[in-house]
Design a protein around this motif. Structure first.
Motif, PDB file in Angstrom:
ATOM      1  N   SER A 223     -25.279  -0.582 -14.518  1.00 56.55           N
ATOM      2  CA  SER A 223     -25.955  -0.947 -15.765  1.00 56.55           C
ATOM      3  C   SER A 223     -25.706   0.088 -16.855  1.00 56.55           C
ATOM      4  O   SER A 223     -25.458  -0.273 -18.014  1.00 56.55           O
ATOM      5  CB  SER A 223     -27.451  -1.185 -15.555  1.00 56.55           C
ATOM      6  OG  SER A 223     -28.084  -0.031 -15.072  1.00 56.55           O
ATOM      7  N   ASN A 224     -25.728   1.360 -16.504  1.00 55.11           N
ATOM      8  CA  ASN A 224     -25.467   2.400 -17.509  1.00 55.11           C
ATOM      9  C   ASN A 224     -24.022   2.361 -17.992  1.00 55.11           C
ATOM     10  O   ASN A 224     -23.758   2.584 -19.172  1.00 55.11           O
ATOM     11  CB  ASN A 224     -25.801   3.788 -16.957  1.00 55.11           C
ATOM     12  CG  ASN A 224     -27.287   4.027 -16.849  1.00 55.11           C
ATOM     13  OD1 ASN A 224     -28.068   3.489 -17.627  1.00 55.11           O
ATOM     14  ND2 ASN A 224     -27.704   4.818 -15.887  1.00 55.11           N
ATOM     15  N   THR A 225     -23.100   2.083 -17.110  1.00 55.46           N
ATOM     16  CA  THR A 225     -21.691   1.994 -17.501  1.00 55.46           C
ATOM     17  C   THR A 225     -21.448   0.759 -18.358  1.00 55.46           C
ATOM     18  O   THR A 225     -20.786   0.836 -19.402  1.00 55.46           O
ATOM     19  CB  THR A 225     -20.784   1.978 -16.251  1.00 55.46           C
ATOM     20  OG1 THR A 225     -21.007   3.178 -15.510  1.00 55.46           O
ATOM     21  CG2 THR A 225     -19.322   1.882 -16.635  1.00 55.46           C
ATOM     22  N   ALA A 226     -21.971  -0.374 -17.947  1.00 52.30           N
ATOM     23  CA  ALA A 226     -21.762  -1.622 -18.690  1.00 52.30           C
ATOM     24  C   ALA A 226     -22.278  -1.517 -20.120  1.00 52.30           C
ATOM     25  O   ALA A 226     -21.675  -2.077 -21.042  1.00 52.30           O
ATOM     26  CB  ALA A 226     -22.442  -2.784 -17.965  1.00 52.30           C
ATOM     27  N   ASP A 227     -23.353  -0.792 -20.301  1.00 54.54           N
ATOM     28  CA  ASP A 227     -23.932  -0.641 -21.642  1.00 54.54           C
ATOM     29  C   ASP A 227     -22.963  -0.010 -22.638  1.00 54.54           C
ATOM     30  O   ASP A 227     -23.112  -0.187 -23.843  1.00 54.54           O
ATOM     31  CB  ASP A 227     -25.209   0.207 -21.580  1.00 54.54           C
ATOM     32  CG  ASP A 227     -26.367  -0.531 -20.952  1.00 54.54           C
ATOM     33  OD1 ASP A 227     -26.287  -1.771 -20.812  1.00 54.54           O
ATOM     34  OD2 ASP A 227     -27.359   0.138 -20.595  1.00 54.54           O
ATOM     35  N   ARG A 228     -21.960   0.717 -22.145  1.00 55.84           N
ATOM     36  CA  ARG A 228     -21.048   1.447 -23.038  1.00 55.84           C
ATOM     37  C   ARG A 228     -19.664   0.807 -23.145  1.00 55.84           C
ATOM     38  O   ARG A 228     -18.760   1.418 -23.693  1.00 55.84           O
ATOM     39  CB  ARG A 228     -20.912   2.890 -22.556  1.00 55.84           C
ATOM     40  CG  ARG A 228     -22.214   3.674 -22.623  1.00 55.84           C
ATOM     41  CD  ARG A 228     -21.999   5.157 -22.396  1.00 55.84           C
ATOM     42  NE  ARG A 228     -21.363   5.478 -21.131  1.00 55.84           N
ATOM     43  CZ  ARG A 228     -21.993   5.647 -19.974  1.00 55.84           C
ATOM     44  NH1 ARG A 228     -23.288   5.519 -19.905  1.00 55.84           N
ATOM     45  NH2 ARG A 228     -21.328   5.968 -18.885  1.00 55.84           N
ATOM     46  N   LEU A 229     -19.483  -0.398 -22.668  1.00 55.63           N
ATOM     47  CA  LEU A 229     -18.149  -0.994 -22.625  1.00 55.63           C
ATOM     48  C   LEU A 229     -17.927  -2.072 -23.692  1.00 55.63           C
ATOM     49  O   LEU A 229     -17.423  -3.148 -23.393  1.00 55.63           O
ATOM     50  CB  LEU A 229     -17.889  -1.584 -21.233  1.00 55.63           C
ATOM     51  CG  LEU A 229     -17.790  -0.589 -20.101  1.00 55.63           C
ATOM     52  CD1 LEU A 229     -17.632  -1.307 -18.770  1.00 55.63           C
ATOM     53  CD2 LEU A 229     -16.631   0.373 -20.324  1.00 55.63           C
ATOM     54  N   GLU A 230     -18.235  -1.783 -24.920  1.00 51.45           N
ATOM     55  CA  GLU A 230     -18.121  -2.767 -25.988  1.00 51.45           C
ATOM     56  C   GLU A 230     -16.700  -3.279 -26.193  1.00 51.45           C
ATOM     57  O   GLU A 230     -16.505  -4.447 -26.543  1.00 51.45           O
ATOM     58  CB  GLU A 230     -18.662  -2.182 -27.297  1.00 51.45           C
ATOM     59  CG  GLU A 230     -20.138  -1.841 -27.248  1.00 51.45           C
ATOM     60  CD  GLU A 230     -21.017  -3.008 -26.817  1.00 51.45           C
ATOM     61  OE1 GLU A 230     -20.756  -4.157 -27.230  1.00 51.45           O
ATOM     62  OE2 GLU A 230     -21.969  -2.771 -26.042  1.00 51.45           O
TER      63      GLU A 230
END
Length: 163
Positions: A27-34
């Motif tokens: 979840s923390n990684t996905a939040d930064r993958l714009e």
């Protein structure tokens, strides 16, 4: 001598902590993958699967009149957050995160295979069936990561996009 049932309980506690760790990391990684919408979407889908897997593992423990380990779960959560945050400062975070994510999926796969064997040895066919369904989700995620990693790498190499 430790029985298969006792091992099953201990290792289900490990699996629960592993899923908590995975959920935090994903979840923390996905939040930064714009800039990587396909990867972001698949990670977000797997976050939902991972939360459900943790719940299923917890239910397996309850069927065995056991509970999760607060210590193992806490360590798993902290480790997952630390792993996700470690990439913030790397210019190639998406690459390192994708490679680590794929490797983590295979770690989970091997753990679930061991759990299935242990559940069968303990005479817990119902629990083994639950773990087999979780294993199928982990296999699907590992396959997706393996199939899509080249595209993520090509995009990163072409654009140098961090996230």
């Amino acid at each position: 001598m430790t029985t298969p049932r006792e091992h099953l309980i201990d290792w289900l506690r490990d699996a629960y902590a592993m899923e908590v760790q995975a959920e935090k990391m994903l979840s923390n990684t996905a939040d930064r993958l714009e800039d990587y919408p396909a990867l972001k979407a698949r990670l977000q889908q797997h976050v939902v699967e991972t939360r459900n897997q943790a719940s299923q593992v917890e239910q397996c423990l309850h069927q065995l009149n056991a509970d999760t380990s607060m210590l193992k779960t806490g360590v798993g959560a902290i480790t997952g957050i630390a792993q996700a945050m470690s990439g913030i400062f790397a210019s190639d975070e998406v690459v390192k995160g994708a490679v680590f994510g794929a490797a983590f999926e295979y770690f989970e796969i091997i753990n679930y295979k061991a759990l299935i064997t242990t559940a069968q040895a303990a005479g817990e066919a119902g629990i083994a069936a639950v773990l087999e369904r979780i294993l199928e989700e982990e296999l699907a995620m590992a396959e997706w990561m393996e199939d899509n990693l080249p595209a993520v790498l090509r995009q990163y190499l072409a654009t140098g996009e961090k996230r």
